[in-house]
Design a protein around this motif. Sequence first.
Motif, short mmCIF file in Angstrom:
data_model
loop_
_atom_site.label_atom_id
_atom_site.label_comp_id
_atom_site.label_asym_id
_atom_site.label_seq_id
_atom_site.Cartn_x
_atom_site.Cartn_y
_atom_site.Cartn_z
N ARG A 60 4.48 -1.71 2.14
CA ARG A 60 4.71 -0.48 1.80
C ARG A 60 3.94 0.11 0.66
N SER A 63 0.84 2.72 1.09
CA SER A 63 1.49 3.85 1.39
C SER A 63 2.08 4.35 -0.01
N ASP A 66 -0.79 5.88 -1.65
CA ASP A 66 -1.28 7.44 -1.32
C ASP A 66 -0.19 8.42 -1.77
N SER A 235 1.02 9.25 5.02
CA SER A 235 1.38 8.30 4.22
C SER A 235 2.67 8.56 3.52
N ALA A 239 5.83 6.27 4.52
CA ALA A 239 6.13 5.35 3.35
C ALA A 239 7.57 4.80 3.54
N GLN A 247 6.96 3.10 11.24
CA GLN A 247 5.95 3.74 10.09
C GLN A 247 4.48 4.35 11.07
N ALA A 251 3.09 8.03 10.93
CA ALA A 251 1.80 8.62 10.45
C ALA A 251 1.01 9.42 11.51
N GLN B 65 -7.21 5.33 6.08
CA GLN B 65 -7.07 6.09 5.02
C GLN B 65 -8.38 6.34 4.17
#
Lengths: 400, 400, 400
Positions: A60, A63, A66, A235, A239, A247, A251, B65
Amino acid sequence: MAGSPRRTAGRRLQLPLLCLLLQGATAILFAVFVRYNHETDAALWHWRNHSNADNEFYFRYPSFQDVHTMIFVGFGFLMVFLQRYGFSSVGFTFLLAAFALQWSTLVQGFFHSFHGGHIHVGVESMINADFCAGAVLISFGAILGKTGPAQLLLMALLEVVLFGLNEFVLLSLLGVKDAGGSMTIHTFGAYFGLVLSRVLYRPQLEKSKHRQGSVYHSDLFAMIGTIFLWIFWPSFNSAPTTLGDGQHRTALNTYYSLTASTLSTFALSALVGRDGRLDMVHVQNAALAGGVVVGTSAEMMLTPFGALVAGFLAGTVSTLGYKFFTPILESKLKVQDTCGVHNLHGMPGVLGALLGVLVAGLATHEAYGDGAPAEAALLGLPARLPVLRGPDLLGGAWGA
Amino acid sequence: MAGSPRRTAGRRLQLPLLCLLLQGATAILFAVFVRYNHETDAALWHWRNHSNADNEFYFRYPSFQDVHTMIFVGFGFLMVFLQRYGFSSVGFTFLLAAFALQWSTLVQGFFHSFHGGHIHVGVESMINADFCAGAVLISFGAILGKTGPAQLLLMALLEVVLFGLNEFVLLSLLGVKDAGGSMTIHTFGAYFGLVLSRVLYRPQLEKSKHRQGSVYHSDLFAMIGTIFLWIFWPSFNSAPTTLGDGQHRTALNTYYSLTASTLSTFALSALVGRDGRLDMVHVQNAALAGGVVVGTSAEMMLTPFGALVAGFLAGTVSTLGYKFFTPILESKLKVQDTCGVHNLHGMPGVLGALLGVLVAGLATHEAYGDGAPAEAALLGLPARLPVLRGPDLLGGAWGA
Amino acid sequence: MAGSPRRTAGRRLQLPLLCLLLQGATAILFAVFVRYNHETDAALWHWRNHSNADNEFYFRYPSFQDVHTMIFVGFGFLMVFLQRYGFSSVGFTFLLAAFALQWSTLVQGFFHSFHGGHIHVGVESMINADFCAGAVLISFGAILGKTGPAQLLLMALLEVVLFGLNEFVLLSLLGVKDAGGSMTIHTFGAYFGLVLSRVLYRPQLEKSKHRQGSVYHSDLFAMIGTIFLWIFWPSFNSAPTTLGDGQHRTALNTYYSLTASTLSTFALSALVGRDGRLDMVHVQNAALAGGVVVGTSAEMMLTPFGALVAGFLAGTVSTLGYKFFTPILESKLKVQDTCGVHNLHGMPGVLGALLGVLVAGLATHEAYGDGAPAEAALLGLPARLPVLRGPDLLGGAWGA
């Protein structure tokens, strides 16, 4: 502007004293209540004999970073498009968000991770505190330019508590799932801010004055905010979702939704603009509506096509809102929505909640693999690997 | 500029109608063809009984990303150095890239992940779509200021198809390996743009006019683009490479190559500049050539020394290109390369392809551990762990 | 300014020749000494038969990218607040850091990863080289505006060697632990720069002249630097720490410390400012002191409350330093600290070292799980999983 020396001195001390008071209070509460959780505490982690690779940090933290970028760079610079409030936007965003992170660690902790008299913290509490700070900044966008930093801190003090309460009612009591926060973050933040904006209505504040002077560089700075929000929104929504496919799918859906809201924003902006010209405020804001609208449903089996449709609708509604609804909001309802948060967060948030209901209603056991897929049955395989480590707080995306 | 009312109305509707048409078409194609792959589909993922930690998301999403940041922040702001086209650069980058992501998901999907009548999507298709958008933006850099958003969308419509075709021929038919896209992205994007620029040649467009007015802030905005491209280029080249040592080595080689191209750019820029002054355009662009030049070879056993030499040469060639070749390109070949993409992407891309041939030619089984290293043989160990999960599309870096 | 033609030509060639000489020298040293390590070398990695998921790349590369962003975007733009030196700040940061990455790969490699006649490189050497570049940029901040790029490169040539030596003495000989570099990076970089600034003292350089002209946009650019430093500081401190709970806890502590230094900076800045106005220089710099002050102790069991207190003190000391100490430094000690690095890195760095001593002194076996926690003993469980893969270079955070 001027006043008696004593009043001036009082106003001088307002911000320093409030900051020190709030910091002192949260520090004491941290001392009494906040503890490392089993993934950040050295003794607990080593005792449990985990492999380091299993630490939630590695699933995590990228993310989280971000999301952190979106809160401080994204929201901070997005609001710079109002040249007059450039410094205020970036500076007060910084102050407000820093306080909200501490305060919501406590409030959310009491509601969601309070065990044995202590709040336990780790990367998930960092993500959730950032989410709450996001809601505070959305409300800030509705009242930008109408009040000073001390008042904004008081707003955050109140809003964080109401945010935690609303989140607790929705997620824990009603069992609603809302990983990307269409309801808990965007809708809540927008309408809280709009109510405040109504309270702070100042008839002499004219829209046109906001944008005086050269706006060339202001618009470029605002685009920094827009683009960092746009690129990291996948993200943001993913997250706190379940690990693995959860996840990943969140995304992906958010990514598609954003491309569609960008295309519809450019289309609609040129369509309703004077002489077919694009309006930078639409591009800076409405293009992001695709991220808001899939906040609830992106973790579900929305399908890539569903994500495109949702994003397209959100960009359309948001752009039309800036063009037609914001002026009405001000003239009829006396709500001056400085940054147009009703268009970016309010309406797309409500739309996102409805979309979540729709997609959850269409869910089948087969689509989610809750039962054995046809192939599995044929092969005599066990139906499914239970999701071992879902986040405690925000849970999976769909109802049990 | 003016025209009959009907023509004006027609031009007004051009961009909106084109956006809506393209979005409608891709949405229908998404509905028919695009499906979650086995790592983003809930039922497929759970049925396969994977550990969540094995989901490709955790190996590639952070790099994705970074690539996403390069495409939207990096390319968008890099082109702002032309003050006159500041808004166009950032705004049209946004529109073009958003469309290219959708369209190339379809085109690349048909060529590379079309199974059972469906295109299957996940983090690898996100990375590949971003790569294709990168090529489109490189071409945009060659014609910046010469055409409007509707024409640019048509360019993207065509270029994405040709990009997919070229990629298919190189990677799938000829078996060439090009993870970081020296050939497929940089060389293709640059020469496609240069051909367009030749077609759109406008003799009255004078270079000097591009830069009127104060360029101080424009250059600082452009440096935002440059630096985000520079710092994330190791992720660009490593995002699609084989897992484990492959991604690790690619990032490391790219990092070294970029430091060397930066030093050679500063050296050459001061050497050829008036009164030894640095030219900001060189710094903003040629310093990045080190990332382009190792696009093909960074995954190979290039060695850190090899990376430095490659970067040094690329920075040198690129800086000299800006100084001496761009003016010739315009005066002799009637190609107005607005952002100098021939220097940043064209020549370093060709150089990178040649370097890839050289390094692949020098490859030994021993260096790559394809055979047993001497130590392994002595110890009676098995020769090698086969690379279990290479990316399906872009494959490993060296030939089988 | 003018001189004989020969001297002018000499000065023209200074920067190009120095760049080429330094690049040539490091390239030769790379060819002789630098090799891939067991995680970046294809044959070594495959021979060891690792699972790809175990490659250090996946544990540290996302943090490395955050650090990389801080060095190039953060430090580069932070110094732009001096409008007069905008280009120099960003451009020379770029050049200096690029050279420092190569040179410190060699110097740190000789001190810390020199085995069998070779330096072995991978993601950890990338992180450490970036850290050393950070120290060079801190020193640059103390002398910004006083010297040209060639002199700065010579400074980096010397400073990188002294940095490596200092780090070797502290970490390897004295066994001190300093993951986030309160001592090795911030304190060293600040005082090295201040000594240089004293040597380069120019009485005619007036502070007031630094900030002439409109500073509106300069301050916004500087805020880009500030905010990227602020958001990624948790990654800076945690990038080289032990895996698992170590990285997780370091990031969490740094996050809390930064929120507190932000609140105390706003409080103190308004308190000491004219008419209670916030000083943007304080906000841009002192708010970051919370990251510096926990550089040594964030990996330890500092507790969230401890992090808040540390951050609060650092923000206070740093803001007061800008207001009261910087003028004294210039008038009494003839040290012109252009960017105030003594306030942001010097004093908080020293404070951080003292805090590290305090927290290490308070450490108990129980808190760190080095012995069996009470619960483990009761349950008859083994005491603890040994930390299998700590970084070789910077080690764990607390003494053995």
